[in-house]
Design an enzyme around this catalytic site. Structure first.
Site, short mmCIF file in Angstrom:
data_model
loop_
_atom_site.label_atom_id
_atom_site.label_comp_id
_atom_site.label_asym_id
_atom_site.label_seq_id
_atom_site.Cartn_x
_atom_site.Cartn_y
_atom_site.Cartn_z
N ARG A 115 -38.87 6.09 2.74
CA ARG A 115 -38.75 7.32 1.96
C ARG A 115 -38.03 8.44 2.71
O ARG A 115 -37.57 9.41 2.09
CB ARG A 115 -40.11 7.74 1.40
N GLU B 69 -51.83 1.30 11.23
CA GLU B 69 -53.28 1.26 11.07
C GLU B 69 -53.79 -0.16 11.33
O GLU B 69 -54.80 -0.37 11.99
CB GLU B 69 -53.64 1.72 9.66
P1 AMP Z 1 -48.05 7.56 10.41
O1 AMP Z 1 -47.22 6.74 11.33
O2 AMP Z 1 -49.51 7.20 10.43
O3 AMP Z 1 -47.82 9.06 10.61
O4 AMP Z 1 -47.58 7.21 8.93
C1 AMP Z 1 -46.43 7.78 8.39
C2 AMP Z 1 -45.60 6.77 7.66
O5 AMP Z 1 -46.39 5.97 6.79
C3 AMP Z 1 -44.58 7.46 6.80
O6 AMP Z 1 -43.37 6.72 6.87
C4 AMP Z 1 -45.17 7.46 5.42
O7 AMP Z 1 -44.20 7.20 4.45
C5 AMP Z 1 -46.24 6.39 5.45
N1 AMP Z 1 -47.57 6.85 5.00
C6 AMP Z 1 -48.69 6.91 5.77
N2 AMP Z 1 -49.76 7.30 5.07
C7 AMP Z 1 -49.31 7.53 3.81
C8 AMP Z 1 -49.94 7.96 2.59
N3 AMP Z 1 -51.26 8.25 2.54
N4 AMP Z 1 -49.17 8.08 1.49
C9 AMP Z 1 -47.85 7.79 1.54
N5 AMP Z 1 -47.21 7.36 2.64
C10 AMP Z 1 -47.92 7.23 3.77
#
Ligand code: AMP
Length: 171
Positions: free
Chosen positions: A59, A96
């Site tokens: 995205r 995760e």
């Molecule tokens: P993080 O690495 O945990 O900061 O996760 C960020 C990445 O995962 C981004 O590329 C987001 O598009 C996606 N992402 C993580 N959590 C969500 C969520 N609750 N809703 C949508 N996209 C998420």
């Protein structure tokens, strides 16, 4: 930014049980909301020298080029493994559940280039840290990281300590 918040739709248990997915589709479908989102993402960086905007798959590919156009910068995609055709820098990072990998073309950034990293959501900040790692492998410099949505309880901002982090909508 309460109004923009109205264009983000919560989808519970997507893509897996226990995750509340922040769906940006309603915002993309509305011209005024999309325009306002791009304007807000760019705001702190207007008037700064930005050589390249980096968007994180998938995205970040929607918002990144629109931001790049506004800031009169080029666009560089950070992609999942097996997608970029030429030689790449790569980094492994924690998700995760399990790990993933992000790639960037080796010749995409000039040494010392000033870079802005863009994604739709910052959650734990792990993906953004991977982006920073790629920029630093190229000896370029991260001017900032901008996200449309911040999921604050996951403390991604803390993981990016020392970097300029700009977010538009806070949950
Ligand atoms: P993080 O690495 O945990 O900061 O996760 C960020 C990445 O995962 C981004 O590329 C987001 O598009 C996606 N992402 C993580 N959590 C969500 C969520 N609750 N809703 C949508 N996209 C998420």
């Amino acid at each position: 930014m309460e109004r923009l918040k109205d264009f983000i739709r919560d989808i519970p248990d997507f893509p897996k049980s226990g995750i509340v997915f922040k769906d940006i589709s309603p915002l993309l479908e509305d011209h005024a909301a999309l325009d306002s989102a791009i304007e807000s993402l760019c705001l702190p960086y207007k008037g700064q020298t930005i050589d390249a905007v980096l968007g994180i798959e998938a995205r970040g590919f929607i918002f990144g080029p629109l931001v790049a156009q506004k800031l009169q910068a080029g666009f560089v995609p950070l992609r999942k493994p097996g997608k970029l055709p030429a030689e790449t820098f790569s980094v492994n990072y924690e998700l995760e559940y399990g790990t993933s990998q992000l790639h960037m073309h080796k010749n995409a950034l000039a040494s010392q280039a000033r870079v802005l990293i863009i994604d739709d959501v910052i959650a734990t900040g792990g993906t953004a840290q991977a982006g920073i790692n790629l920029v630093e492998q190229a000896n370029a410099s991260v001017v900032g990281l901008a996200f449309l949505i911040e999921i604050s309880f996951l403390k991604g901002r803390d993981a990016l300590n020392g970097y300029n982090v700009h977010t538009v909508i806070n949950f």
